[in-house]
Motif scaffolding. Structure first.
Motif, PDB file in Angstrom:
ATOM      1  N   GLU A  47      -0.628 -13.138   4.790  1.00  0.00           N
ATOM      2  CA  GLU A  47      -0.462 -13.143   3.333  1.00  0.00           C
ATOM      3  C   GLU A  47       0.853 -12.456   2.947  1.00  0.00           C
ATOM      4  O   GLU A  47       1.536 -12.882   2.010  1.00  0.00           O
ATOM      5  CB  GLU A  47      -1.649 -12.456   2.647  1.00  0.00           C
ATOM      6  CG  GLU A  47      -2.940 -13.243   2.719  1.00  0.00           C
ATOM      7  CD  GLU A  47      -2.821 -14.614   2.087  1.00  0.00           C
ATOM      8  OE1 GLU A  47      -2.238 -14.721   0.982  1.00  0.00           O
ATOM      9  OE2 GLU A  47      -3.295 -15.591   2.700  1.00  0.00           O
ATOM     10  N   GLN A  48       1.214 -11.413   3.681  1.00  0.00           N
ATOM     11  CA  GLN A  48       2.508 -10.760   3.440  1.00  0.00           C
ATOM     12  C   GLN A  48       3.640 -11.666   3.927  1.00  0.00           C
ATOM     13  O   GLN A  48       4.693 -11.764   3.287  1.00  0.00           O
ATOM     14  CB  GLN A  48       2.578  -9.397   4.132  1.00  0.00           C
ATOM     15  CG  GLN A  48       1.803  -8.282   3.429  1.00  0.00           C
ATOM     16  CD  GLN A  48       0.308  -8.468   3.482  1.00  0.00           C
ATOM     17  OE1 GLN A  48      -0.315  -8.908   2.509  1.00  0.00           O
ATOM     18  NE2 GLN A  48      -0.293  -8.154   4.627  1.00  0.00           N
ATOM     19  N   ASP A  49       3.395 -12.361   5.039  1.00  0.00           N
ATOM     20  CA  ASP A  49       4.388 -13.323   5.511  1.00  0.00           C
ATOM     21  C   ASP A  49       4.623 -14.426   4.480  1.00  0.00           C
ATOM     22  O   ASP A  49       5.699 -15.014   4.428  1.00  0.00           O
ATOM     23  CB  ASP A  49       3.926 -13.974   6.826  1.00  0.00           C
ATOM     24  CG  ASP A  49       4.028 -13.044   8.027  1.00  0.00           C
ATOM     25  OD1 ASP A  49       4.632 -11.960   7.891  1.00  0.00           O
ATOM     26  OD2 ASP A  49       3.499 -13.403   9.093  1.00  0.00           O
ATOM     27  N   ALA A  50       3.598 -14.700   3.682  1.00  0.00           N
ATOM     28  CA  ALA A  50       3.701 -15.760   2.679  1.00  0.00           C
ATOM     29  C   ALA A  50       4.240 -15.246   1.344  1.00  0.00           C
ATOM     30  O   ALA A  50       4.259 -15.990   0.356  1.00  0.00           O
ATOM     31  CB  ALA A  50       2.343 -16.420   2.470  1.00  0.00           C
ATOM     32  N   GLY A  51       4.662 -13.989   1.309  1.00  0.00           N
ATOM     33  CA  GLY A  51       5.329 -13.487   0.115  1.00  0.00           C
ATOM     34  C   GLY A  51       4.622 -12.392  -0.652  1.00  0.00           C
ATOM     35  O   GLY A  51       5.189 -11.843  -1.598  1.00  0.00           O
ATOM     36  N   ARG A  52       3.377 -12.065  -0.278  1.00  0.00           N
ATOM     37  CA  ARG A  52       2.720 -10.966  -0.981  1.00  0.00           C
ATOM     38  C   ARG A  52       3.437  -9.663  -0.643  1.00  0.00           C
ATOM     39  O   ARG A  52       3.724  -9.400   0.525  1.00  0.00           O
ATOM     40  CB  ARG A  52       1.243 -10.882  -0.572  1.00  0.00           C
ATOM     41  CG  ARG A  52       0.480  -9.794  -1.338  1.00  0.00           C
ATOM     42  CD  ARG A  52      -1.024  -9.934  -1.159  1.00  0.00           C
ATOM     43  NE  ARG A  52      -1.454  -9.680   0.207  1.00  0.00           N
ATOM     44  CZ  ARG A  52      -2.711  -9.861   0.639  1.00  0.00           C
ATOM     45  NH1 ARG A  52      -3.633 -10.330  -0.203  1.00  0.00           N
ATOM     46  NH2 ARG A  52      -3.041  -9.597   1.886  1.00  0.00           N
ATOM     47  N   PRO A  53       3.739  -8.828  -1.639  1.00  0.00           N
ATOM     48  CA  PRO A  53       4.429  -7.567  -1.360  1.00  0.00           C
ATOM     49  C   PRO A  53       3.648  -6.695  -0.382  1.00  0.00           C
ATOM     50  O   PRO A  53       2.407  -6.650  -0.428  1.00  0.00           O
ATOM     51  CB  PRO A  53       4.516  -6.899  -2.739  1.00  0.00           C
ATOM     52  CG  PRO A  53       4.456  -8.028  -3.717  1.00  0.00           C
ATOM     53  CD  PRO A  53       3.530  -9.038  -3.090  1.00  0.00           C
ATOM     54  N   LEU A  54       4.362  -6.017   0.493  1.00  0.00           N
ATOM     55  CA  LEU A  54       3.713  -5.170   1.494  1.00  0.00           C
ATOM     56  C   LEU A  54       2.840  -4.107   0.839  1.00  0.00           C
ATOM     57  O   LEU A  54       1.739  -3.823   1.307  1.00  0.00           O
ATOM     58  CB  LEU A  54       4.761  -4.489   2.381  1.00  0.00           C
ATOM     59  CG  LEU A  54       5.756  -5.387   3.115  1.00  0.00           C
ATOM     60  CD1 LEU A  54       6.597  -4.552   4.083  1.00  0.00           C
ATOM     61  CD2 LEU A  54       5.053  -6.513   3.861  1.00  0.00           C
ATOM     62  N   ALA A  55       3.340  -3.522  -0.222  1.00  0.00           N
ATOM     63  CA  ALA A  55       2.593  -2.466  -0.906  1.00  0.00           C
ATOM     64  C   ALA A  55       1.282  -3.006  -1.460  1.00  0.00           C
ATOM     65  O   ALA A  55       0.228  -2.353  -1.373  1.00  0.00           O
ATOM     66  CB  ALA A  55       3.435  -1.858  -2.026  1.00  0.00           C
ATOM     67  N   GLU A  56       1.322  -4.208  -2.025  1.00  0.00           N
ATOM     68  CA  GLU A  56       0.112  -4.817  -2.580  1.00  0.00           C
ATOM     69  C   GLU A  56      -0.898  -5.111  -1.477  1.00  0.00           C
ATOM     70  O   GLU A  56      -2.092  -4.818  -1.608  1.00  0.00           O
ATOM     71  CB  GLU A  56       0.471  -6.110  -3.316  1.00  0.00           C
ATOM     72  CG  GLU A  56      -0.720  -6.797  -3.961  1.00  0.00           C
ATOM     73  CD  GLU A  56      -0.331  -8.091  -4.647  1.00  0.00           C
ATOM     74  OE1 GLU A  56      -1.205  -8.984  -4.743  1.00  0.00           O
ATOM     75  OE2 GLU A  56       0.834  -8.226  -5.077  1.00  0.00           O
ATOM     76  N   GLY A  57      -0.427  -5.688  -0.383  1.00  0.00           N
ATOM     77  CA  GLY A  57      -1.319  -5.979   0.736  1.00  0.00           C
ATOM     78  C   GLY A  57      -1.949  -4.729   1.304  1.00  0.00           C
ATOM     79  O   GLY A  57      -3.131  -4.716   1.662  1.00  0.00           O
TER      80      GLY A  57
END
Length: 201
Positions: A47-57
């Motif tokens: 999901e982070q690879d797909a653009g979700r911010p690291l902090a959000e994940g």
């Protein structure tokens, strides 16, 4: 005729493995593997690879598993420790292809846009590519067909003239559905043999 070679990066040209970092945290190997399999899972990381911010994940997981907060925060807080060395035998193949002057070379990678600059700084060979398409920057990832199509369109590549190399068979199948000839990467020696069979090397 093949005119373009498209490489995946992780596990093909670059060694990345969360075990490198988490072995400094967990003394029990099975406990570590269980943590990675059930908490900081591949699906979550993608999901982070797909653009979700690291902090959000990270915050999503911390809310789900507050008892593992410290270890969850280590995933991206100490991410650089997961990044191993270049896979030199494959890099040498890449170099031979590049120096032949016969092919355009591109990378199509599932990678967070926030961590990819670390790899760009560390690995000089990444600058040899004619172009790199990073999932996190594009907000889409393999095996979505539109992600492959983005590379083809952006760099004016015809699917039937491209060869795609990836260690994940799921991604190979997706490329082949688009008419892109593909090689499932299992090691540099096997890749060299297959490239030779195709008269590419």
């Amino acid at each position: 005729m093949i005119t373009t070679i498209i490489f995946d990066l992780g596990a093909v040209l670059i060694d990345w493995n969360p075990h490198y970092m988490y072995r400094t945290i967990f003394s029990d190997e099975e406990e570590m593997k269980n943590f990675l399999a059930t908490i900081t899972t591949s699906d979550w990381n993608e999901e982070q690879d797909a653009g979700r911010p690291l902090a959000e994940g990270t915050e999503i997981l911390v809310k789900q598993f507050p008892e593992h907060e410290e270890n969850i925060r280590a995933f991206y807080g100490r991410w650089e420790e997961m990044l191993g060395n270049a896979l030199h035998d494959t890099v040498e193949l890449f170099k031979e292809l590049k120096e032949s002057g016969k092919y355009k070379t591109y990378a199509l990678t599932n990678w967070s846009a926030e961590t990819f600059p670390v790899a760009l700084e560390r690995f000089e060979f990444l600058h040899w590519f004619d172009g790199i398409v990073v999932s996190g920057a594009e907000k889409m990832r393999k095996p979505a067909p539109e992600f492959y199509q983005l590379l083809l369109d952006r760099h004016n590549v015809k699917a039937e003239e491209a060869l795609f190399i990836d260690d994940n068979y799921r991604n190979i199948l997706a490329a082949e559905k688009l008419g892109i000839q593909s090689i499932h990467f299992t090691g540099a020696d096997v890749l060299r043999e297959k490239l030779s069979e195709l008269n590419i090397l």
